[in-house]
Every structure is written in structure tokens, then in C-alpha cells.
Design a protein around this motif. Structure first.
Motif, short mmCIF file in Angstrom:
data_model
loop_
_atom_site.label_atom_id
_atom_site.label_comp_id
_atom_site.label_asym_id
_atom_site.label_seq_id
_atom_site.Cartn_x
_atom_site.Cartn_y
_atom_site.Cartn_z
N LEU A 134 0.83 -1.20 0.00
CA LEU A 134 0.00 0.00 0.00
C LEU A 134 0.87 1.26 0.00
O LEU A 134 0.51 2.26 -0.64
CB LEU A 134 -0.94 -0.01 1.21
CG LEU A 134 -2.06 -1.05 1.14
CD1 LEU A 134 -2.78 -1.14 2.48
CD2 LEU A 134 -3.04 -0.72 0.03
N LEU A 135 1.99 1.22 0.70
CA LEU A 135 2.90 2.36 0.68
C LEU A 135 3.50 2.54 -0.72
O LEU A 135 3.76 3.66 -1.16
CB LEU A 135 4.01 2.18 1.72
CG LEU A 135 3.57 2.30 3.19
CD1 LEU A 135 4.73 1.97 4.12
CD2 LEU A 135 3.04 3.72 3.46
N ALA A 138 0.92 4.24 -2.67
CA ALA A 138 0.88 5.65 -2.29
C ALA A 138 2.02 6.42 -2.94
O ALA A 138 1.84 7.54 -3.41
CB ALA A 138 0.95 5.77 -0.77
N GLY A 141 1.24 7.42 -6.32
CA GLY A 141 0.07 8.28 -6.47
C GLY A 141 -1.21 7.52 -6.76
O GLY A 141 -2.17 8.08 -7.29
N ALA A 143 -2.88 5.56 -4.34
CA ALA A 143 -3.70 5.39 -3.14
C ALA A 143 -3.23 6.36 -2.07
O ALA A 143 -2.11 6.87 -2.13
CB ALA A 143 -3.62 3.95 -2.62
N GLN A 144 -4.10 6.59 -1.10
CA GLN A 144 -3.72 7.43 0.03
C GLN A 144 -4.43 6.93 1.29
O GLN A 144 -5.49 6.31 1.22
CB GLN A 144 -4.06 8.89 -0.22
CG GLN A 144 -5.53 9.15 -0.48
CD GLN A 144 -5.79 10.61 -0.82
OE1 GLN A 144 -4.87 11.40 -1.03
NE2 GLN A 144 -7.07 10.98 -0.88
N ARG A 145 -3.82 7.19 2.41
CA ARG A 145 -4.38 6.74 3.68
C ARG A 145 -5.70 7.47 3.98
O ARG A 145 -5.84 8.66 3.71
CB ARG A 145 -3.41 7.02 4.83
CG ARG A 145 -2.17 6.14 4.84
CD ARG A 145 -1.29 6.58 6.00
NE ARG A 145 -0.04 5.87 6.06
CZ ARG A 145 0.15 4.75 6.74
NH1 ARG A 145 -0.86 4.22 7.40
NH2 ARG A 145 1.33 4.15 6.76
N SER A 146 -6.60 6.73 4.59
CA SER A 146 -7.82 7.33 5.13
C SER A 146 -7.71 7.26 6.65
O SER A 146 -6.67 6.91 7.20
CB SER A 146 -9.05 6.56 4.63
OG SER A 146 -9.14 6.59 3.24
N TRP A 151 -7.77 2.82 3.42
CA TRP A 151 -7.04 3.35 2.27
C TRP A 151 -8.03 3.70 1.17
O TRP A 151 -9.01 2.99 0.94
CB TRP A 151 -6.03 2.34 1.75
CG TRP A 151 -4.86 2.15 2.66
CD1 TRP A 151 -4.81 1.40 3.80
CD2 TRP A 151 -3.57 2.77 2.52
NE1 TRP A 151 -3.56 1.50 4.37
CE2 TRP A 151 -2.78 2.32 3.61
CE3 TRP A 151 -3.01 3.63 1.58
CZ2 TRP A 151 -1.47 2.73 3.79
CZ3 TRP A 151 -1.69 4.03 1.75
CH2 TRP A 151 -0.93 3.58 2.84
N THR A 154 -6.97 6.14 -5.80
CA THR A 154 -7.27 7.25 -6.70
C THR A 154 -8.14 6.73 -7.84
O THR A 154 -8.22 5.52 -8.09
CB THR A 154 -5.98 7.84 -7.30
OG1 THR A 154 -5.26 6.79 -7.97
CG2 THR A 154 -5.11 8.43 -6.22
#
Length: 301
Positions: A134-135, A138, A141, A143-146, A151, A154
């Protein structure tokens, strides 16, 4: 041939580094007998020399490298096919998880927002391996943390309508970049990109890997736009490349070898027109190239 990941003492890092070294050997067209420097590889791959040396030992055990006393390692043989990287350096658990997650997200099998617990259960993965993947998403570009352990992915190019809009956007951005008043070619960059395209064009059928092709393809389009010296255009094409990464990763198997060769030839023709200062011709070639890619992707789906 032995498989690296069957050895419980081999770490994911060592396996991943072995794969990256094999990828570099093919991408840079290392010649048989070429010296393989652990110091150079450590700098290129951003790690210390110890795991690089461990990866070189693994590759020597697989017969890709040979250890020469007093000289270090040399390339013992070239690659023979697209499956070679998996035979020499089978994907680690993290790499396999990355591939599965990428394919499922590209196909729409994963929702826009997910929790780490959901993903861990779905893929039977440890939290540690999942977090690494997941990192990586990220960093690209994608995915991003929720809040909490959630997660958010995009927006991806999962429908024909969105894909079509993406190509129309690229026509505006990339062709427009050639017309910017500050457009100026970096000759060293042009020579480097052209050499990479030519090397791919000359690669034997079946030896081009999906990660290698995406990197070379994306580099061409991003560098072309970067010569506009307009930061907003560059940001836009980078965002498009991130969106394309997921779709093209999943669709690579549908892409024929002849289409890859055609794309490289088209890239070279565009670069040559830019180098010669014929912007009108370069723009016409670029427009035809993007429109053709759009049609090919639609037909493949």
C-alpha cells in the motif's frame, strides 16, 4: 532450475533486488562477460551493498551470473524470454501481492475505499506485507491513507468512457506542450530516451516485460512534455501516467509485440522530428500516435 523463494532463508528484499538486477540486465542490454558491480547497483537501487551481494549470490546460483576470483561477478548469459525473470528470480510475496492488488483494482474488483483488514483477509496476506504494498501504491500516487486503517484508491481508468477522456486530455496536454514558447529540447535526454526506444525495438520477441515497457513508455511522454518548461503541464502528464500505470499493467498481456515495436518506432520518429526542429511534423506524428493508441486499447477491450 531452483526457485529462490523456496529457500526460507531468502528475504523478500533479496528476492526483489534479484528481480531488479535481472530487469536492469535486460533493459540496459548487458553483454555476456560484463562486470556487475555491487557498489554501482547499491547506488542505483538505493540500498546498502550487503543485500545486493546476497542477491548476486542468488543470481549466481541460478546461472545468470558467474563469480570470477579477484574480479567479482560477471554476466554469464543473456535472457531468453519474458518468463526468464520469474525463472531466475521468482516474485517475492510482496511482489505477488502487488501484482494481484494492481490487477484487481484495474478490473474494478476492489472498491474505491478499503480497510487493511479487508485486504488482509481477501489476499491471505500479513499486515506487514500489505502495508509495504500500500505504501508503494501511495508512492506512485495510486492510493492514500484514510482514517484509521483505511485506504482510498485514486480514480482509475476502468471504463471505456474514462479511458477515452484520458486520451483526449493527453492530446491537449502533450501536443500543446510542443507549442509552448519556452519549449526547448535537452539533447542529452533526447539521446538517452531515443537509445532506450531503439533498444526495446531491437529486443527479441517476448523479452519485453510489463514494468520495463511502462517505464520506457511513460518516460518518453513525460520527458517530451517536460521540455515545455511548464510545471503545470508536467504535473498533468505525471498524473495521467499514474492513472495509466494501473490500467496498462493489467492490459499488458493483451498488447501484441508488434504494437510495442510500432510504438517505439513512432516514438523515435517523433524524437527525430523534434531534434530537427520540425515541430509541425512532430505534433502531427504525436497526435496520430496517441489516437492510434486509443483505438488499439478500445479494440483490445
Amino acid at each position: 532450475m531452483a526457485h529462490i523463494m523456496t529457500n526460507p532463508t531468502v528475504s523478500n528484499l533479496q528476492a526483489d533486488l534479484a528481480r531488479q538486477i535481472v530487469s536492469l540486465a535486460g533493459e540496459k542490454q548487458w553483454a555476456v562477460g560484463q562486470r556487475v558491480s555491487d557498489f554501482t547497483l547499491a547506488k542505483q537501487l538505493g540500498v546498502s551493498r550487503s543485500p545486493i551481494r546476497a542477491a548476486l549470490v542468488l543470481l549466481a546460483e541460478q546461472g545468470l551470473l558467474v563469480h570470477v576470483p579477484g574480479k567479482g561477478y560477471e554476466l554469464a548469459r543473456g535472457q531468453t524470454g519474458s518468463e526468464e525473470i520469474d525463472n531466475v528470480a521468482p516474485p517475492s510475496q510482496v511482489e505477488t501481492l502487488y501484482r494481484n492488488l494492481m490487477a484487481d483494482r484495474a478490473s474494478g474488483a476492489l472498491a474505491d475505499e478499503v480497510s487493511e483488514a479487508e485486504l488482509a483477509e481477501r489476499y491471505g496476506a500479513t499486515r506487514g506485507a500489505l502495508r509495504k504494498v500500500l505504501l508503494r501504491f501511495a508512492a506512485d500516487g495510486l492510493a492514500q491513507r484514510s482514517r484509521g486503517h483505511g485506504w482510498a484508491f485514486t480514480e482509475s481508468l476502468v471504463t471505456d468512457e474514462v479511458v477515452s477522456e484520458s486520451y483526449q486530455f493527453r492530446l491537449v496536454i502533450e501536443c500543446g506542450a510542443l507549442r509552448q514558447p519556452n519549449f526547448k529540447v535537452d539533447q542529452q535526454e533526447l539521446d538517452s530516451i531515443r537509445a532506450a526506444q531503439k533498444a526495446t525495438l531491437q529486443s527479441p520477441a517476448g523479452t519485453i516485460r510489463r514494468d520495463q515497457w511502462f517505464r520506457i513508455n511513460a518516460q518518453f511522454h513525460e520527458t517530451l512534455v517536460s521540455w515545455s518548461h511548464n510545471r503545470f503541464l508536467v504535473q498533468s502528464v505525471r498524473q495521467q501516467n499514474n492513472l495509466r500505470r494501473m490500467t496498462e499493467y493489467a492490459d499488458f498481456d493483451k498488447l501484441s509485440g508488434s504494437r510495442i515495436y510500432d510504438a517505439c518506432a513512432e516514438h523515435i520518429a517523433i524524437l527525430d522530428a523534434v531534434r530537427d526542429g520540425d515541430i509541425d511534423f512532430a505534433e502531427a506524428l504525436l497526435r496520430r500516435h496517441i489516437e492510434r493508441a486509443s483505438r488499439d486499447l478500445t479494440d483490445a477491450s
